[in-house]
Each structure stands twice: as C-alpha cells, then as structure tokens.
Design an enzyme around this catalytic site. Structure first.
Site, short mmCIF file in Angstrom:
data_model
loop_
_atom_site.label_atom_id
_atom_site.label_comp_id
_atom_site.label_asym_id
_atom_site.label_seq_id
_atom_site.Cartn_x
_atom_site.Cartn_y
_atom_site.Cartn_z
N ILE A 158 76.42 -11.70 -70.46
CA ILE A 158 76.24 -12.70 -69.41
C ILE A 158 75.27 -13.79 -69.88
CG2 ILE A 158 75.39 -13.08 -67.06
CD1 ILE A 158 76.36 -10.16 -66.45
N ASP A 199 65.03 -11.54 -76.23
CA ASP A 199 65.80 -10.29 -76.15
C ASP A 199 65.15 -9.31 -77.09
OD1 ASP A 199 67.96 -8.24 -76.42
OD2 ASP A 199 69.13 -9.71 -75.32
N CYS A 252 68.79 -9.46 -68.37
CA CYS A 252 68.58 -8.19 -69.07
C CYS A 252 68.76 -7.05 -68.06
CB CYS A 252 67.17 -8.15 -69.67
SG CYS A 252 65.87 -8.40 -68.47
N PRO A 253 68.98 -5.83 -68.54
CA PRO A 253 69.10 -4.70 -67.61
C PRO A 253 67.74 -4.32 -67.04
CG PRO A 253 69.25 -3.91 -69.87
CD PRO A 253 69.12 -5.40 -69.95
N THR A 303 70.00 -13.09 -61.23
CA THR A 303 71.31 -12.53 -60.84
C THR A 303 71.52 -11.20 -61.57
OG1 THR A 303 72.39 -13.79 -62.60
CG2 THR A 303 72.39 -14.79 -60.42
N SER A 304 70.40 -10.59 -62.00
CA SER A 304 70.55 -9.37 -62.80
C SER A 304 70.25 -8.11 -61.98
CB SER A 304 69.67 -9.45 -64.04
OG SER A 304 70.10 -8.53 -64.99
N ARG A 305 68.99 -7.79 -61.78
CA ARG A 305 68.60 -6.65 -60.95
C ARG A 305 67.32 -7.02 -60.22
NH1 ARG A 305 72.98 -5.25 -61.06
NH2 ARG A 305 73.93 -3.34 -61.85
N ASP A 324 70.21 -13.44 -56.45
CA ASP A 324 71.43 -12.75 -56.04
C ASP A 324 71.15 -11.27 -55.86
OD1 ASP A 324 74.30 -12.68 -55.53
OD2 ASP A 324 74.45 -11.55 -57.41
N GLU A 377 67.29 -4.24 -52.10
CA GLU A 377 68.58 -4.70 -51.55
C GLU A 377 69.47 -3.58 -51.02
OE1 GLU A 377 70.26 -6.50 -55.19
OE2 GLU A 377 71.86 -5.01 -55.06
N HIS A 392 74.10 -10.09 -53.77
CA HIS A 392 74.74 -9.41 -54.90
C HIS A 392 76.22 -9.78 -54.97
CE1 HIS A 392 73.82 -5.86 -57.71
NE2 HIS A 392 74.83 -6.55 -58.22
P1 NAD Z 1 74.61 -6.70 -71.78
O1 NAD Z 1 74.36 -5.27 -72.05
O2 NAD Z 1 75.76 -7.37 -72.44
O3 NAD Z 1 73.30 -7.56 -72.09
C1 NAD Z 1 72.00 -7.15 -71.76
C2 NAD Z 1 71.04 -7.73 -72.77
O4 NAD Z 1 69.71 -7.39 -72.38
C3 NAD Z 1 71.27 -7.17 -74.20
O5 NAD Z 1 71.34 -8.22 -75.13
C4 NAD Z 1 70.03 -6.31 -74.43
O6 NAD Z 1 69.62 -6.29 -75.79
C5 NAD Z 1 69.01 -7.03 -73.57
N1 NAD Z 1 67.85 -6.21 -73.30
C6 NAD Z 1 67.76 -4.87 -73.21
N2 NAD Z 1 66.48 -4.51 -73.02
C7 NAD Z 1 65.75 -5.65 -72.99
C8 NAD Z 1 64.38 -5.92 -72.84
N3 NAD Z 1 63.48 -4.94 -72.67
N4 NAD Z 1 63.99 -7.21 -72.85
C9 NAD Z 1 64.88 -8.21 -73.04
N5 NAD Z 1 66.20 -8.01 -73.19
C10 NAD Z 1 66.63 -6.74 -73.17
O7 NAD Z 1 74.74 -6.81 -70.20
P2 NAD Z 1 75.42 -7.97 -69.36
O8 NAD Z 1 76.85 -7.62 -69.11
O9 NAD Z 1 75.08 -9.29 -69.96
O10 NAD Z 1 74.67 -7.80 -67.96
C11 NAD Z 1 73.28 -8.14 -67.83
C12 NAD Z 1 72.78 -7.66 -66.50
O11 NAD Z 1 73.46 -8.38 -65.45
C13 NAD Z 1 73.11 -6.19 -66.18
O12 NAD Z 1 72.12 -5.34 -66.71
C14 NAD Z 1 73.13 -6.17 -64.70
O13 NAD Z 1 71.81 -5.81 -64.26
C15 NAD Z 1 73.39 -7.60 -64.28
N6 NAD Z 1 74.66 -7.76 -63.54
C16 NAD Z 1 74.61 -8.34 -62.32
C17 NAD Z 1 75.79 -8.54 -61.59
C18 NAD Z 1 75.78 -9.21 -60.24
O14 NAD Z 1 76.80 -9.20 -59.54
N7 NAD Z 1 74.69 -9.83 -59.82
C19 NAD Z 1 77.01 -8.13 -62.14
C20 NAD Z 1 77.02 -7.56 -63.41
C21 NAD Z 1 75.84 -7.37 -64.11
#
Ligand code: NAD
Length: 344
Positions: free
Chosen positions: A154, A173, A205-206, A232-234, A258, A263, A295
């Site tokens: 993302i 990252d 990031c997760p 928009t992550s967590r 988001d 939540e 979300h």
């Molecule tokens: P992904 O696994 O492709 O990318 C996550 C990135 O975060 C990776 O490059 C990883 O190396 C990096 N990362 C891990 N630990 C880290 C740290 N300590 N510091 C910095 N970076 C770190 O995942 P993605 O598909 O790009 O999704 C990212 C996040 O988006 C998911 O974890 C999820 O929380 C969120 N998400 C939200 C929605 C929504 O509807 N709002 C939907 C899908 C995903």
C-alpha cells in the site's frame, strides 16, 4: 461445501454469491459476529468465514471442532482475532493476504485532498446555497514533502500517487524496498528526519509492538507545525490522546483517520441516535480539521471481488489438495504438521 458466513454485511454478499455459486458452495449469511455465544450456529457446516471483529478463541475452536468444522476462512489479511497457538493441529486457518493496495492508497489520497482543499466543508456549504469562500484556503501538494512510514504494497502505491502530484517523499521502513530510493525525490531516512522534514505523514506499516503509538507526543513534538497526519493502517499506530492534544495546540494542521484505536466498539455499526461513549473519538470528530471514515479504505468493488475470489479459492484449494498457500500456521507447532510452509 457448506459455509457459515459470520458478520455478514450487504456489501459482502454479491461477490461471495458469485464465486460461491461458481464453485458449488452453499453459503449461509449470519449478521451476528462469531463468538462463544454464537458458535452454535456453525453446527452442520464444513467451514466458517470470518472478518476482523469475529472472535476465534480456544472455546470457539473447541466447539467448531466438535461440530466437525475443519476450516476458518478469514476474509481479511490480519489474524490477530484468532488464537493461532490453540488452532494449530486442531483447525485450519486460511486468509487473504492482499486484495487491493490501490483501494487503501487511493482512499488515503481522497481523504488528504478532501481535508486540505476543504471539500467536506464546500459540499455542505453549497448545499445550503452558501457560496462564500471564507475559510476555504488550502495548499498545493506539488513541491510538498510527504513522510511515508511503511513502504510495502500500500505504501508504495501511495508513493506513486504522491510522485504524480510532484511531491517529495521521505520514507521509513524496517526493510527497504529495492529500487525505491532514488536519492532525490524518494529517500529512505530515519524516523526523526521523517518527522522533522514532512508536511504530511502517512502510515502504512502493520501494528506491532514496535509500531504501537509510533505517532505519540514525542513524535508530534518533532513534527513541523501544521503537519497533516494520515492513518489508514491501524488505529493504535497513533496515540489518539496525543493527536487530540496536538490538534488543540495547533501543532497538527489536520488529521485524516480511517482507523481508530478503539474502533472495534463502534466501526462498521450505526450509532446515530446514540450518545457516543468514547470522548476522545467524539472530540476528534468534532474538530473542523479532522476527517474520520470508519475503516472504509478497503471498500471498493474491486477489493470485495478479490476478497471473495481468494477466500473461495483458498477453501477449494484446501479441500482438493489438502493444503493452501494462504494457510496461516503457528511456528510453535511441529514443522512436519505444517503443510503450507507458511509458518509465522
Ligand atoms: P505490507 O506487508 O505489504 O507492507 C507493510 C510494510 O510495513 C512492509 O514494507 C514492512 O517492512 C513494513 N514494516 C514492518 N514493520 C515495520 C516497522 N516496525 N516500521 C516501519 N515499517 C515496518 O502490507 P500492506 O498490504 O501494504 O498493508 C499495510 C497496512 O495497511 C496493514 O498492516 C494494515 O494494517 C493496513 N490496511 C488497512 C486497510 C483499511 O481498510 N484501512 C486495509 C488493508 C490493510
């Protein structure tokens, strides 16, 4: 295949009906979430399909096993709501690791533009035939610097879009994506440099122990005055109390959320007509420079279709081959019991 589908929403059904029918599935949709009180509904089914707020704990797993349910098919990427340690050797857990990074990245940009160009205000104002531009001044994205924390699927799509606007990118990252840093418009930096140099910060990031509250009081103190925070992550990546304080002190120029730390108690449900119990969320929503969506970033037809297709295919693969590349296993189990080779 008889599938019990929990926490069903109207938008889930068209795609699951389509892919389910193509593969001879009989799907029963339950609006209720799966938990210890509702698990009895799964009796007589071969598999359960669950989402982010269903509870698959030891007690639920035990009952599912008693009913002969062999598969928990998650229709999402995360599996923090499943007791994986307990599930190992008892029930198979399948998931959808990715469905549309574009959906989430594009929603992030939609929130950003809405916020900084005051589209949410203009929409309400012109409906009231108020054509005044007072308070509507925004700023150009071109030439601004965006800090992106997490450059996975993302984050990288988001960066591509930002580059289209002529923005500079400071990326952070734990693991650098090959070929992303061009030494000029996109640079990997340490977090402190990202905080100090970014006009906008976006989280991709997760949520882990390391990233919990990555945006806290200390991080905010290092940011530029007027910084725009996008999450928009967590939810728990941001300390909501610190965010609120930063907005009140005018240090934070705007926030687009988001996701929200607490939540699970509210998002995806209709609370209109109720008094919101969460003061921090209520106060954030009341701010003129805060936009909250519940979300919804994943919610595109494309993503829903991908989710349904992968979920159904996961089950089909598992039944036919006895394994599935999207099975989630617990590393603590015996390696010889793991057929997927995808232990965590
Ligand atoms: P992904 O696994 O492709 O990318 C996550 C990135 O975060 C990776 O490059 C990883 O190396 C990096 N990362 C891990 N630990 C880290 C740290 N300590 N510091 C910095 N970076 C770190 O995942 P993605 O598909 O790009 O999704 C990212 C996040 O988006 C998911 O974890 C999820 O929380 C969120 N998400 C939200 C929605 C929504 O509807 N709002 C939907 C899908 C995903």
């Amino acid at each position: 295949m008889k599938l019990a589908f929990f926490d069903a929403k109207p938008y889930d059904k068209p795609s699951f009906d389509r892919y389910g029918k193509e593969n001879g599935f009989e799907i029963k949709y339950f609006e209720t979430k799966l938990n210890e009180d509702t698990v009895e509904l799964a009796a007589g089914y071969d598999a359960v399909c669950v989402f982010v707020n269903d509870t698959v704990n030891a007690a639920v797993i035990d009952r599912l096993c008693e009913f002969g349910v062999g598969i928990v098919a998650l229709r999402c990427a995360g599996f923090n709501n499943v007791d994986m340690k307990y599930a190992f050797g008892r029930i198979h857990v399948l998931r959808v690791p990715a469905y549309s990074p574009y959906a989430v990245a594009e929603h992030t940009v939609a929130m950003l533009l809405t916020s900084i160009r005051r589209i949410h205000k203009a929409y309400i104002r012109t409906r009231d035939f108020n054509f005044s531009l007072a308070g509507m001044t925004g700023f150009d994205l071109h030439g601004k610097t965006v800090g992106v924390i997490g450059t996975g699927r993302i984050g990288r799509v988001f960066i591509d879009i930002c580059r289209g606007f002529g923005m500079k990118v400071l990326a952070y990252d734990k693991y650098h994506a090959e070929g992303l840093d061009n030494g000029d418009t996109v640079k990997y930096v340490e977090l402190d440099e990202l905080f100090g140099g970014s006009d906008i910060i976006s989280l991709h990031c997760p949520l882990t122990e390391e990233t919990y509250h990555v945006i806290d009081e200390s991080a905010i103190s290092k940011c530029k005055r007027g910084v725009v925070i996008l999450n928009t992550s967590r939810g728990a990546l941001v300390d909501a109390e610190a965010l609120l304080a930063g907005i009140k002190s005018r240090k934070i120029g705007a926030a687009c959320l988001d996701v929200y730390e607490e939540e699970a108690d509210f998002f995806f449900e209709d609370f209109s007509g109720h008094i919101l119990e969460d003061d921090t969320l209520a106060r954030l929503i009341s701010m003129p420079n805060v936009i909250v969506t519940s979300h919804q970033a994943f919610l595109t037809e494309d993503a829903l279709s991908n989710i349904a297709q992968t979920t159904v295919q996961n089950i089909v693969d598992f039944v036919r081959l006895g394994q599935c590349e999207n099975e989630v296993c617990y590393r603590g189990g015996r390696a010889e019991d793991c057929k997927s080779g995808k232990c965590f």
